[in-house]
Design an enzyme around this catalytic site. Structure first.
Site, PDB file in Angstrom:
ATOM      1  N   GLN A 115       0.774  -1.242   0.000  1.00  0.00           N
ATOM      2  CA  GLN A 115       0.000   0.000   0.000  1.00  0.00           C
ATOM      3  C   GLN A 115       0.806   1.294   0.000  1.00  0.00           C
ATOM      4  O   GLN A 115       0.513   2.205  -0.783  1.00  0.00           O
ATOM      5  CB  GLN A 115      -0.958   0.021   1.205  1.00  0.00           C
ATOM      6  CG  GLN A 115      -1.894   1.221   1.198  1.00  0.00           C
ATOM      7  CD  GLN A 115      -2.889   1.244   2.337  1.00  0.00           C
ATOM      8  OE1 GLN A 115      -3.503   2.255   2.610  1.00  0.00           O
ATOM      9  NE2 GLN A 115      -3.045   0.118   3.022  1.00  0.00           N
ATOM     10  N   GLY A 158      -8.876  21.626  18.746  1.00  0.00           N
ATOM     11  CA  GLY A 158      -8.519  22.991  18.396  1.00  0.00           C
ATOM     12  C   GLY A 158      -9.266  23.995  19.246  1.00  0.00           C
ATOM     13  O   GLY A 158      -9.809  23.660  20.296  1.00  0.00           O
ATOM     14  N   GLY A 159      -9.333  25.213  18.772  1.00  0.00           N
ATOM     15  CA  GLY A 159      -9.966  26.281  19.540  1.00  0.00           C
ATOM     16  C   GLY A 159     -11.476  26.328  19.411  1.00  0.00           C
ATOM     17  O   GLY A 159     -12.119  27.157  20.051  1.00  0.00           O
ATOM     18  N   ASP A 165       0.266   3.955   5.949  1.00  0.00           N
ATOM     19  CA  ASP A 165       0.614   3.536   4.597  1.00  0.00           C
ATOM     20  C   ASP A 165       0.323   4.624   3.569  1.00  0.00           C
ATOM     21  O   ASP A 165       1.229   5.187   2.964  1.00  0.00           O
ATOM     22  CB  ASP A 165      -0.151   2.262   4.233  1.00  0.00           C
ATOM     23  CG  ASP A 165       0.539   1.005   4.739  1.00  0.00           C
ATOM     24  OD1 ASP A 165       1.779   0.999   4.801  1.00  0.00           O
ATOM     25  OD2 ASP A 165      -0.153   0.036   5.070  1.00  0.00           O
ATOM     26  N   GLU A 197       0.986  -0.783   8.717  1.00  0.00           N
ATOM     27  CA  GLU A 197       0.103   0.354   8.995  1.00  0.00           C
ATOM     28  C   GLU A 197      -0.095   0.643  10.475  1.00  0.00           C
ATOM     29  O   GLU A 197       0.194   1.738  10.959  1.00  0.00           O
ATOM     30  CB  GLU A 197      -1.261   0.103   8.330  1.00  0.00           C
ATOM     31  CG  GLU A 197      -2.373   1.054   8.725  1.00  0.00           C
ATOM     32  CD  GLU A 197      -2.132   2.459   8.230  1.00  0.00           C
ATOM     33  OE1 GLU A 197      -2.333   3.410   9.009  1.00  0.00           O
ATOM     34  OE2 GLU A 197      -1.750   2.621   7.069  1.00  0.00           O
TER      35      GLU A 197
END
Length: 415
Positions: free
Chosen positions: A17, A247-248, A168, A139
């Site tokens: 892959q 996040g914010g 991968d 993977e």
């Protein structure tokens, strides 16, 4: 119209892959990708996870579109000669063998560079230089070693790997960028170079926000946007954050109408500060707009769980698509949890070329992913994956071999 990478020849020594993802992307952009496979066997994925007996698997076909396949036994003297001719003929060699395999094949960087000083050699390895550089990686190992698994899942459960193949396919995308960059530099330097993309490094690059949070945690001992705040405890490493946005803008996955029987009847809902008044109006909590406990993003961090619980009361009265339609009228960020079945049947993804149908001589018509990167002057046409050795004679003749040469190679088991 010429494709973006027309004229670039890729010698594809990849399998499974990570490497095929890289070379398929280059092929989509117009490079001539010559996939080298073992006679009679080919890429291992041709036979893995088969759904039709004796037919190349979807695992193989969905990673090897737009390529040509040649069979070659480089362990034979004439096969080695063909290989060296290919190296002289091509611009890039891409491989994702186990550490040391190329050298054991007699294909050290020094030897390749001697044969073709302009050759760019792109390699996927599990780890970069260090204590694990000789380890073989797949993977999920890459996801674990790159920091993804330790930060994925819920706080009361074990580490979890992602369904997205960031180890991968993610590494293959990184390697493709490195190769194109090296090709551009070659226009000035005239020299080839080595391009290395370790899987651990690629996963970490995709997890950079968690490395950001590690440093914030060490400084402040708390991460306010994580679901452990304010009631839970933080240790010395970034915890698993469930469905928090990281996040914010706080977000969470909420149930929608039909969740009792549909495992994907959910929506991701973000309480963006700029649209907080609109959120309050949509769910019928106008009083929260001016309430000191909810009026500012910092104040809301103390009450995220009850806020999302109240929003979920509203989303459960709507299907995920009904909720999307209403929320988009107010620019409230959200997104449906789409199943693979819904994605496969999405007409807009078909129209954009993100999901395409391809004909195959033995498999028939099947779905695959298209090029995720769209160039206005170089649209991608996805063609089927090659049959094993389908283009061997064609490529040999391009190298100057005649019919008698081809028969001799075949009789000696070189192709």
């Amino acid at each position: 119209m010429d494709k973006a990478l027309s004229g670039v020849r890729i010698l594809d020594f990849t399998h499974v892959q990570s490497g095929p993802t890289c070379t398929q992307l280059l092929a989509w952009f117009g490079a001539d990708v010559i996939k080298v496979e073992r006679p009679g066997e080919g890429d291992a994925t041709r036979g893995q996870l088969r759904d039709i007996p004796g037919v190349d698997s979807l695992y193989f076909t969905m990673l090897n579109h737009n390529k040509r396949s040649v069979t070659l036994n480089a362990k034979t003297p004439r096969g080695k000669q063909v290989l060296e001719s290919l190296i002289r003929h091509c611009d890039v060699l891409v491989e994702n063998f186990a550490p040391g395999a190329m050298e054991r094949m007699g294909l050290s960087w020094e030897h390749i560079h001697k044969l073709n000083p302009r050759m760019i050699v792109g390699s996927v390895k599990g780890f970069g230089p260090g204590r694990y550089e000789d380890c073989k990686v797949y993977e999920n190992v890459a996801q674990c070693a790159g920091g993804a698994a330790s930060t994925t899942g819920f706080d009361d459960g074990p580490p979890v790997v992602s369904g997205a193949q960031i180890g991968d396919s993610g590494t293959g995308l990184h390697l493709a960028l490195g190769i194109v960059t090296a090709l551009y530099q070659r226009t000035h330097s005239g020299r080839g170079q080595k391009v290395l993309a370790p899987m651990q490094d690629a996963v970490l690059n995709l997890c950079r926000v968690k490395l950001r949070d590690q440093q914030r945690l060490e400084r402040t001992h708390v991460l306010h946007e994580y679901p452990q705040y304010p009631d839970g405890r933080f240790g010395d490493a970034v915890p698993r954050a469930g469905n928090a946005s990281g996040g914010g803008q706080p977000g969470w996955i909420l149930r929608c109408k039909g969740w009792e029987t549909d495992p994907n009847a959910y929506i991701y809902f973000i309480t963006q500060a700029a649209v907080w008044p609109a959120v309050c109006r949509v769910i019928g909590e106008e009083g929260w707009i001016d309430d000191e406990a909810y009026a500012t993003p910092q104040a809301r961090l103390l009450h995220l769980k009850p806020i999302f619980a109240r929003i979920e009361q509203w989303t459960m009265s709507k299907t995920k698509f009904e909720a999307m339609e209403i929320l988009n009228e107010y620019d409230i960020p959200c997104g449906p949890i789409l199943s693979m079945k819904e994605i496969a049947e999405d007409p807009w993804l078909r129209k954009s070329g993100t999901v395409v149908e391809v004909d195959h001589p033995s498999r028939g018509r099947h779905l695959t992913v298209g090029n995720p990167i769209k160039l206005s002057d170089s649209p991608t046409e996805v063609t089927r994956a090659p049959l094993l050795g389908e283009h061997t004679e064609q490529v040999l003749k391009e190298l100057g071999y005649g019919d008698k040469d081809v028969e001799l190679l075949r009789s000696e088991g070189a192709i």
